[in-house]
Write an enzyme that holds these catalytic residues in place. Structure first.
Site, PDB file in Angstrom:
ATOM      1  N   ASP A 187       0.856  -1.191   0.000  1.00 38.75           N
ATOM      2  CA  ASP A 187       0.000   0.000   0.000  1.00 38.75           C
ATOM      3  C   ASP A 187       0.889   1.236   0.000  1.00 38.75           C
ATOM      4  O   ASP A 187       1.370   1.680   1.041  1.00 38.75           O
ATOM      5  CB  ASP A 187      -0.914   0.013   1.225  1.00 38.75           C
ATOM      6  CG  ASP A 187      -1.942   1.141   1.167  1.00 38.75           C
ATOM      7  OD1 ASP A 187      -1.690   2.137   0.458  1.00 38.75           O
ATOM      8  OD2 ASP A 187      -2.986   1.029   1.829  1.00 38.75           O
ATOM      9  N   HIS A 192       0.406   7.922   3.997  1.00 38.17           N
ATOM     10  CA  HIS A 192       0.982   7.245   5.146  1.00 38.17           C
ATOM     11  C   HIS A 192       2.483   7.476   5.299  1.00 38.17           C
ATOM     12  O   HIS A 192       3.107   6.910   6.199  1.00 38.17           O
ATOM     13  CB  HIS A 192       0.702   5.750   5.040  1.00 38.17           C
ATOM     14  CG  HIS A 192      -0.743   5.445   4.820  1.00 38.17           C
ATOM     15  ND1 HIS A 192      -1.715   5.710   5.747  1.00 38.17           N
ATOM     16  CD2 HIS A 192      -1.395   4.936   3.731  1.00 38.17           C
ATOM     17  CE1 HIS A 192      -2.891   5.357   5.275  1.00 38.17           C
ATOM     18  NE2 HIS A 192      -2.729   4.892   4.045  1.00 38.17           N
TER      19      HIS A 192
END
Length: 287
Positions: A187, A192
């Site tokens: 991911d 993030h």
């Protein structure tokens, strides 16, 4: 409108071959916080290749986690990543996931719901190998600003927090570099890792992947309630109620219900932010 609901749902499913090995499983387990203490026999089941078993939430990243990424590029779907939030996740296990494998993942947009201020895409991925079905995964993706098109609102999945005190409560620390480690499982959303992208999305710093919290929570349930036996999990569903920042602590509360009920209800909160909810409406079903 960037989302054409009718076109998205009627589009042909997409199939792709995926594979994984022990290294992928070990990296995923480390990414959700396994391996502490490093020599604990219970942790070695997640980190040592000769003892390896597979936590069922690995299904969300097997083969690089193409289900969500593929769904966001499906016909009829054109969205801005800064408006995308992972709203919920469910997996149903047909049998235990082997530590090494090759399979075919078939993905489609199962539904598009109109929540008023947002649209919700239900991205479904069904995975099978030569022996038959392995798992089915549903990802609920919120796209802010894309609702109001007159579609169905969709079912309610609210289960609420059980009455009474939990049967078990554990706390799990989130490492400062947890998101950087977890993203190596596939991911690569810059939300993030990149502070500038996170600011564009409305956060003052990068946030932890919801699926990282998802995996850490399932591990806590398996280790605390199911005696470490990953094969007992039959399904696992949650709703993402709030973000987690790397460096925080998760408080995981578990209600086991009546004997023989076969499910654990779970609530997760961020300790340092006065118990701010993180995962709600969370149920682990088991044998």
């Amino acid at each position: 409108m960037p989302i054409d609901a009718a076109r998205a749902v009627s589009a042909e499913p997409r199939s792709a071959e995926i594979s994984w090995g022990r290294k992928d499983v070990q990296l995923y387990h480390l990414g959700i916080g396994a391996g502490v203490p490093a020599t604990d026999p219970d942790e070695l089941r997640y980190t040592l290749e000769s003892r390896l078993h597979v936590l069922p939430s690995f299904a969300t990243v097997a083969g690089g986690g193409r289900g969500v990424v593929g769904g966001l590029s499906a016909p009829g779907i054109e969205v801005d990543l800064t408006a995308v939030l992972h709203g919920g996740q469910a997996i149903r296990l047909h049998r235990p996931i082997p530590p090494e494998g090759a399979a075919v993942a078939t993905s489609r947009v199962a539904a598009v719901y109109d929540k008023g201020k947002a649209a919700v895409l239900v991205l479904r991925t069904e995975v099978a190998d030569g022996e038959g079905p392995l798992w089915t995964a549903d990802a609920d993706i919120f796209v802010r600003g894309e609702g109001g098109f007159g579609g169905e609102r969709g079912p309610s999945v609210r289960t609420g927090r059980p009455d009474g005190e939990p049967d078990f409560t554990v706390e799990r620390a989130v490492r400062e570099d947890q998101a950087l480690l977890y993203r190596l499982s596939g991911d690569w959303n810059p939300l993030h890792a990149d502070p500038e992208f996170a600011e564009l999305a409305g956060f003052d710093r990068p946030v932890l992947h919801g699926l990282c919290t998802y995996g850490a929570t399932l591990k806590a349930v398996v280790d605390t309630v199911l005696g470490g036996d990953v094969a007992r999990v039959t399904s696992y569903a949650t709703r993402f109620a709030g973000v987690v920042f790397p460096g925080e602590t998760l408080r995981i509360r578990m209600w086991t219900g009546a004997a023989g009920e076969g499910r654990v209800r779970v609530a997760v909160e961020a300790v340092e932010r006065d118990g701010a909810p993180v995962l709600t409406d969370t149920v682990v079903s088991h044998t």
